[in-house]
Structure formats: structure tokens, C-alpha cells
Design an enzyme around this catalytic site. Structure first.
Site, PDB file in Angstrom:
ATOM      1  CD  GLN A  93      -4.613   1.502  -3.067  1.00  0.00           C
ATOM      2  OE1 GLN A  93      -4.202   2.649  -3.163  1.00  0.00           O
ATOM      3  NE2 GLN A  93      -4.242   0.683  -2.088  1.00  0.00           N
ATOM      4  CG  ASP A 114      -2.063   1.000   1.120  1.00  0.00           C
ATOM      5  OD1 ASP A 114      -2.505   1.286  -0.004  1.00  0.00           O
ATOM      6  OD2 ASP A 114      -2.509   1.513   2.162  1.00  0.00           O
ATOM      7  CB  SER A 118      -6.542   2.967  -0.083  1.00  0.00           C
ATOM      8  OG  SER A 118      -5.188   3.363  -0.079  1.00  0.00           O
TER       9      SER A 118
END
Length: 286
Positions: A277, A203, A227
Site C-alpha cells: 500500500q 488495512d 490510504s
């Protein structure tokens, strides 16, 4: 305790009941909310605590609400399926009685098959680029004094960006970018923990790829980011004590969202994971 040791402790989640686990809040990357990779990694560990004799090959997750770093996170695991070759788990993360995150993960027995991958790009060695501490030290005078301690705070993952940009006045740049990362304290950890550590690190800097073509960073106060979802596929054995290259791009932005992708290679050029993502990138009115 070092930041890396603290991360290993965070991932040693507590079992409360059958399929019910508790993870420590806080976080290594940010102190204002729980870092997304933190929740992904703890959720994956909770799923692993209910699976035997097979490793995760993919996970798909949604971030629903910001995590509160002041309290623990409860992880509830649903044993969706135990098959001959594949096992499926669904994990719900809860704080203040509400879902903050949910994830589906699939686990696969080891099997033989055909092999192919895209080659790793040549972007130099990790030692060719400044580490995160060195890079931040160059900009500390431009950070308001009340934020400087957190800005310079030691973090668990060692990270070296390839051709780093100016934090405050970046030029518009290609969405394609790379970084090297590792955590030396991962040495000797089992395969499940290696997966969880790489999931945590996956991430990092990912959403930033969407900002690059627009000349944006988080430090300018021009954009709200978060996110929204996260998907990851594990392709091979991981030894996260060694350097890994994260090759990133963002082929699309629009509608206050950006789509980001990443391929992760170990230092000998073997692709060990892929990531995708979508993130919020909402313009802030000034």
C-alpha cells in the site's frame, strides 16, 4: 450485536440488480469516515457474488474520495473476463453519485505447483503482548474527553502489537514491525468470507509503518494520513478465527507519501497473504 457480528453483517451486502450491490456504511475502525478495509472487503464480496468455483488470488485498488459513513455504498461490478483458469472483475464503489474507490480482482481455479515462502519471524506468542483494549486504556487520560468514548470503543478485530510504541511521544523506530490479529467470530465462515475479513484487517496498522522512522503517530496532530492504493495477494487457505501474524515494513517514504508492505502468516508459519500500500503522509502546519 457485537462489533464482530456487525462486521459480518456489513459484509452481507444486498443485491439490487444484476451486478449491482449495496453495502451498509458506518464502520468498525473509525466513525469519521469509512475505514479503507471496509470498502475493500465489501467490494471483494460484491465481486465474489458474480464468481463461481474459484477464489480470489489478487486485488488492486485505489481510494479516490473519503467514504461517508452516514450513507450506503453502491458497488457496480464489471464482468471483465471469464476464462478457463482465471476470472477478472472490476468493481466501482459510488457515493453521492461519484466514485470513492475502484478495484480490479482476479480469481483462479485451484492448481498444483511448486511451493516456497519466506519463513515467519519468531516474535513470541500473541499472549505475550497486550491487546488493543488494554493498550488504549493506558493512554485514555491523554485523550480529550470528547474523544474518549470513541477511543475506547470495542472493535471487531482482536489485535496485539509486538513491542507497541507510545501513542503520543514515540521514539524514532525501525519501519519493521509486527502484530497478531484474528476475529473469533470468523469461525465457520466460508472461504469467500474469510478472504473478505482478512482484506478488511489488512488495512490495519499498515500505513503506520511509514511513520515509525520519523517518530510519528496519528495522535500527535503532526501528519495527515490516508490510504491511496492497496494491493493484496492470497496464497493459501485462511481461518481468520485463528491468530495470524502481520509482518510489516516500509522501505521508502518521500514526497508526502510512504510505501508499506506486509506478509501475513497463520500461526503454524504458513504465509497466506501479501499486501502492499502507498499512503499519504503530509506534514501538518501548526
Amino acid at each position: 450485536m457485537t462489533p464482530a457480528e456487525e462486521l459480518l453483517d456489513l459484509l452481507d451486502i444486498e443485491q439490487l440488480e444484476v451486478d449491482l450491490f449495496r453495502g451498509i456504511g458506518g464502520g468498525g475502525e473509525t466513525t469519521t469516515r469509512i475505514f479503507g478495509g471496509h470498502v475493500i472487503a465489501q467490494a471483494l464480496m460484491a465481486a465474489y457474488r458474480t464468481v463461481e468455483d474459484r477464489l480470489c488470488h489478487s486485488l488492486h485498488a485505489y481510494f479516490i474520495r473519503p467514504g461517508d459513513p452516514k450513507i450506503p455504498v453502491i458497488y457496480q461490478v464489471d464482468r471483465a473476463r471469464d476464462g478457463g483458469s482465471f476470472t477478472t472483475r472490476r468493481v466501482v464503489a459510488i457515493q453521492h453519485g461519484k466514485q470513492i474507490f475502484n478495484m480490479s480482482a482476479s480469481f483462479h481455479v485451484e492448481e498444483d505447483g511448486w511451493n516456497y515462502q519466506h519463513p515467519m519471524k519468531d516474535v513470541g506468542k500473541p499472549e505475550d503482548w497486550p491487546n488493543r483494549d488494554e493498550l488504549r486504556a493506558e493512554f485514555v487520560e491523554r485523550i480529550p474527553e470528547r474523544y474518549r468514548a470513541d477511543f475506547l470503543r470495542k472493535r471487531p478485530i482482536e489485535l496485539r502489537e509486538v513491542e507497541p510504541r507510545d501513542f503520543f511521544d514515540p521514539e524514532e523506530a525501525s519501519d519493521v514491525n509486527q502484530l497478531w490479529f484474528r476475529m473469533e467470530a470468523a469461525k465457520g465462515q466460508d472461504a469467500q468470507m474469510q478472504h473478505c475479513l482478512l482484506a478488511y484487517a489488512s488495512d490495519m496498522n499498515l500505513l503506520g509503518s511509514s511513520l515509525r522512522p520519523h517518530g510519528l503517530t496519528w495522535f500527535q496532530g503532526k501528519v495527515m494520513t490516508a490510504s491511496l492504493d492497496h494491493a493484496m495477494w492470497f496464497h493459501g487457505p485462511i481461518e481468520f478465527a485463528d491468530w495470524h501474524l502481520y509482518d510489516l515494513d516500509a522501505p521508502w517514504t518521500g514526497g508526502a507519501r510512504g510505501f508499506n508492505r506486509g506478509s501475513i502468516y497463520n500461526q503454524d508459519g504458513t504465509m497466506v497473504a501479501s499486501v502492499a500500500q502507498e499512503g499519504l503522509m503530509r506534514p501538518l502546519k501548526r
